[in-house]
Design a protein around this motif. Sequence first.
Motif, PDB file in Angstrom:
ATOM      1  N   GLY A 140       0.814  -1.203   0.000  1.00  0.00           N
ATOM      2  CA  GLY A 140       0.000   0.000   0.000  1.00  0.00           C
ATOM      3  C   GLY A 140       0.846   1.251   0.000  1.00  0.00           C
ATOM      4  N   VAL A 141       1.893   1.209   0.785  1.00  0.00           N
ATOM      5  CA  VAL A 141       2.815   2.352   0.813  1.00  0.00           C
ATOM      6  C   VAL A 141       3.466   2.543  -0.546  1.00  0.00           C
ATOM      7  N   ALA A 142       3.855   1.456  -1.171  1.00  0.00           N
ATOM      8  CA  ALA A 142       4.483   1.529  -2.496  1.00  0.00           C
ATOM      9  C   ALA A 142       3.529   2.124  -3.513  1.00  0.00           C
ATOM     10  N   VAL A 143       2.263   1.725  -3.410  1.00  0.00           N
ATOM     11  CA  VAL A 143       1.266   2.243  -4.351  1.00  0.00           C
ATOM     12  C   VAL A 143       1.109   3.745  -4.165  1.00  0.00           C
ATOM     13  N   ILE A 144       0.971   4.129  -2.911  1.00  0.00           N
ATOM     14  CA  ILE A 144       0.794   5.561  -2.637  1.00  0.00           C
ATOM     15  C   ILE A 144       2.015   6.345  -3.109  1.00  0.00           C
ATOM     16  N   GLY A 145       3.211   5.801  -2.834  1.00  0.00           N
ATOM     17  CA  GLY A 145       4.435   6.494  -3.254  1.00  0.00           C
ATOM     18  C   GLY A 145       4.521   6.624  -4.762  1.00  0.00           C
ATOM     19  N   THR A 146       4.137   5.544  -5.436  1.00  0.00           N
ATOM     20  CA  THR A 146       4.196   5.586  -6.909  1.00  0.00           C
ATOM     21  C   THR A 146       3.223   6.583  -7.473  1.00  0.00           C
ATOM     22  N   VAL A 147       1.984   6.572  -6.940  1.00  0.00           N
ATOM     23  CA  VAL A 147       0.955   7.499  -7.424  1.00  0.00           C
ATOM     24  C   VAL A 147       1.358   8.935  -7.138  1.00  0.00           C
ATOM     25  N   ALA A 148       1.865   9.168  -5.914  1.00  0.00           N
ATOM     26  CA  ALA A 148       2.247  10.530  -5.536  1.00  0.00           C
ATOM     27  C   ALA A 148       3.390  11.042  -6.403  1.00  0.00           C
ATOM     28  N   SER A 149       4.373  10.192  -6.599  1.00  0.00           N
ATOM     29  CA  SER A 149       5.522  10.600  -7.414  1.00  0.00           C
ATOM     30  C   SER A 149       5.101  10.892  -8.846  1.00  0.00           C
ATOM     31  N   SER A 150       4.253  10.003  -9.387  1.00  0.00           N
ATOM     32  CA  SER A 150       3.789  10.195 -10.762  1.00  0.00           C
ATOM     33  C   SER A 150       2.942  11.450 -10.878  1.00  0.00           C
ATOM     34  N   ALA A 151       2.062  11.641  -9.879  1.00  0.00           N
ATOM     35  CA  ALA A 151       1.184  12.809  -9.924  1.00  0.00           C
ATOM     36  C   ALA A 151       1.982  14.099  -9.814  1.00  0.00           C
ATOM     37  N   TYR A 152       2.957  14.119  -8.918  1.00  0.00           N
ATOM     38  CA  TYR A 152       3.767  15.325  -8.739  1.00  0.00           C
ATOM     39  C   TYR A 152       4.580  15.623 -10.002  1.00  0.00           C
ATOM     40  N   GLY A 153       5.140  14.563 -10.565  1.00  0.00           N
ATOM     41  CA  GLY A 153       5.913  14.761 -11.786  1.00  0.00           C
ATOM     42  C   GLY A 153       5.056  15.274 -12.924  1.00  0.00           C
ATOM     43  N   ALA A 154       3.843  14.716 -13.053  1.00  0.00           N
ATOM     44  CA  ALA A 154       2.946  15.147 -14.117  1.00  0.00           C
ATOM     45  C   ALA A 154       2.484  16.576 -13.884  1.00  0.00           C
ATOM     46  N   TYR A 155       2.175  16.876 -12.605  1.00  0.00           N
ATOM     47  CA  TYR A 155       1.714  18.235 -12.264  1.00  0.00           C
ATOM     48  C   TYR A 155       2.810  19.260 -12.526  1.00  0.00           C
ATOM     49  N   SER A 156       4.015  18.953 -12.073  1.00  0.00           N
ATOM     50  CA  SER A 156       5.137  19.869 -12.266  1.00  0.00           C
ATOM     51  C   SER A 156       5.411  20.096 -13.749  1.00  0.00           C
ATOM     52  N   ALA A 157       5.400  19.011 -14.507  1.00  0.00           N
ATOM     53  CA  ALA A 157       5.646  19.137 -15.945  1.00  0.00           C
ATOM     54  C   ALA A 157       4.535  19.928 -16.614  1.00  0.00           C
TER      55      ALA A 157
END
Length: 243
Positions: free
Chosen positions: A5-22
């Motif tokens: 669950g932690v891995a999922v949240i980390g992956t989603v958060a990282s992907s979302a932040y990267g997409a948002y920043s870009a």
Amino acid sequence: MGVIGVAVIGTVASSAYGAYSANQQAKDAKGQMNNANRAIAELEANRQDIINPYENFQNVSNIAQDLSGMMSNAYANLGVSTKAAEIQSEETDIALANTLDTLRASGSSAGGATALAQAAARSKKGVSATIEQQEAQNEKLRAQGEMQLQDKRIAEQQRLQGVQMSEALRMQDADAQGKTFGFNVQEQRDVMKLNRLSGLSQQYQAQQAASLGARSSAIAGGISGLTSIATSPNAGGKWFSTT
């Protein structure tokens, strides 16, 4: 919450932040590109009009004047010298009268008086001819001097007209060259500014494209990460542990 669950949240958060920043970078780049394009459109709309630097040229031929009115024939009024002839006639009459008086007083013969009178007349005639020649020569010299003076006056008027016409043409040409110079300088500045804005527009467009690419990569990376977690042997078909 388990490790998965932690891995999922980390992956989603990282992907979302990267997409948002870009995505934000893409928006910023697009805004800068639009600003550059608006500046280009405004500059092109307000560029100076094409000029004709010779539009104010005028015909200066009116400076040239007809100088024929200054010309005259200085020999036209030369007259025949009669003064010397009049002097000769008067002096001859006086000489004859004096001679006759002398002959009467001395009792000389008529023949002697006639000879003496003829000699006096010839003498006066020579003097009269010399005077006439001098007067005629003086009159001729005066006429020549007047003609020379007229020629100099006309030449000076022609010189002044030439200077005026040359100066008028020079001033008109200088005005045209000045307008051309000013136009070219402004045109060079406008072209340089257009080139600079065009370069910025292309740069921001490239940044926007790169940021959109990064956003897509971030989203794709998140999806790939979630897929890897979901198919992991440790997942056991479940993302969250209840223990």
